[in-house]
Design an enzyme around this catalytic site. Structure first.
Site, short mmCIF file in Angstrom:
data_model
loop_
_atom_site.label_atom_id
_atom_site.label_comp_id
_atom_site.label_asym_id
_atom_site.label_seq_id
_atom_site.Cartn_x
_atom_site.Cartn_y
_atom_site.Cartn_z
N LYS A 1 37.41 36.51 11.04
CA LYS A 1 38.29 35.73 10.16
C LYS A 1 37.44 34.94 9.18
O LYS A 1 36.45 34.31 9.57
CB LYS A 1 39.13 34.75 10.99
CG LYS A 1 40.15 33.98 10.14
CD LYS A 1 40.62 32.70 10.82
CE LYS A 1 39.58 31.61 10.66
NZ LYS A 1 40.09 30.24 10.94
N ASP B 1 42.07 34.35 5.81
CA ASP B 1 43.03 33.31 6.22
C ASP B 1 43.14 32.26 5.12
O ASP B 1 42.61 31.16 5.24
CB ASP B 1 42.56 32.69 7.54
CG ASP B 1 43.57 31.71 8.11
OD1 ASP B 1 44.77 31.83 7.80
OD2 ASP B 1 43.15 30.83 8.89
N LYS C 1 46.26 31.37 3.74
CA LYS C 1 47.56 30.68 3.83
C LYS C 1 48.14 30.43 2.44
O LYS C 1 48.48 29.31 2.06
CB LYS C 1 47.42 29.35 4.59
CG LYS C 1 46.90 29.50 6.01
CD LYS C 1 46.79 28.16 6.68
CE LYS C 1 46.22 28.26 8.08
NZ LYS C 1 44.78 28.63 8.09
N ARG D 1 35.45 27.97 17.46
CA ARG D 1 34.49 27.03 18.04
C ARG D 1 33.97 27.40 19.43
O ARG D 1 32.77 27.25 19.68
CB ARG D 1 35.11 25.62 18.05
CG ARG D 1 34.98 24.93 16.70
CD ARG D 1 35.80 23.67 16.62
NE ARG D 1 37.22 23.96 16.44
CZ ARG D 1 38.15 23.05 16.17
NH1 ARG D 1 37.80 21.77 16.09
NH2 ARG D 1 39.40 23.38 15.99
#
Length: 235
Positions: A38, A65, A67, A211
């Site tokens: 991503k 990503d 949005k 993470r």
């Protein structure tokens, strides 16, 4: 799910890193343990869209990503440009006009468009503060229905919303979930979370994890552990 996916292909590693060099180093460390990446805002604004094209050209799958949310013509044109990069997935905010524009923009390409329902960092108080009268569950349900009507391929949703999403939209409608944390991992800014196994059993097609992998002492081992958990949960 209507297709059988390799468990590795169900893990999307978020390259939430400040530079392309950092991202390339992480991709090298992960090697063939990861097939899907991503690229979000931070890396996109640091040259990550060029990296997205390179990763796609090297046989990796890429989830852009961004949005997107703007007037319809702008979203349609932007979607068409992202498809040219070879991206496998693009996100847009799940507002009806935006969804319809993105569906039009990806026509003729294999890229999937997913609508973002409610961010995993939002809870009921955040939804109310944003001005919505309904709670997160009702808002997610409405946006799933609107995504289906607009003709996009699926949604991004919190793992805690998966059961509700699947009641409305079974496979092959896609449900991709961030907010995935291995047992014992720090939650960070996430509020509506689940473990990889819980998300898969609830109906997720793919999981987005950043993470817990990027900050691990051995990122490859962390990714392989999540893939193993996915495989066990998928049965």
């Amino acid at each position: 799910m209507t297709e059988t996916l390799d468990p590795r292909d169900r893990l999307i590693v978020g390259l939430d890193l400040p530079t392309v060099l950092d991202a390339e180093a992480m991709v090298a460390r992960l090697g063939d343990a990861v097939t899907f990446y991503k690229i979000g805002y931070e890396l996109s604004f640091a040259g990550g869209l060029v990296l997205a094209e390179r990763l796609a050209g090297a046989g990796k799958q890429v989830f852009v990503d961004l949005k997107l949310h703007d007037i319809g013509a702008t979203v349609e044109k932007a979607t068409r440009q992202v498809a040219k990069l070879g991206a496998a997935i693009l996100t847009v905010h799940a507002y009806p006009q935006t969804l319809r524009a993105a569906a039009a923009g990806r026509e003729g390409s294999p890229m999937k468009v997913l609508g973002v329902t409610v961010l995993t960092s939002w809870d009921a108080a955040d939804v109310k503060e944003a001005g919505f009268r309904e709670g997160p569950e009702a808002l997610v349900a409405r946006r799933v229905r609107q995504a289906r009507e607009a003709g996009v391929d699926g949604v991004i949703c919190a793992p805690t919303d998966l059961a509700a999403v699947r009641r409305i939209a079974p496979s092959p409608f896609l449900a991709v979930t961030p907010g995935v944390r291995p047992a014992g991992a720090a939650l960070g800014d996430q509020k509506r979370v689940a473990t990889p196994a819980e998300a898969i059993r609830a109906g997720a097609d793919r999981l987005v994890v950043a993470r817990p992998i990027l900050s691990a002492e051995d990122p490859r081992a962390a990714a392989e552990a999540i893939v193993a958990e996915i495989a066990a949960a998928a049965g």
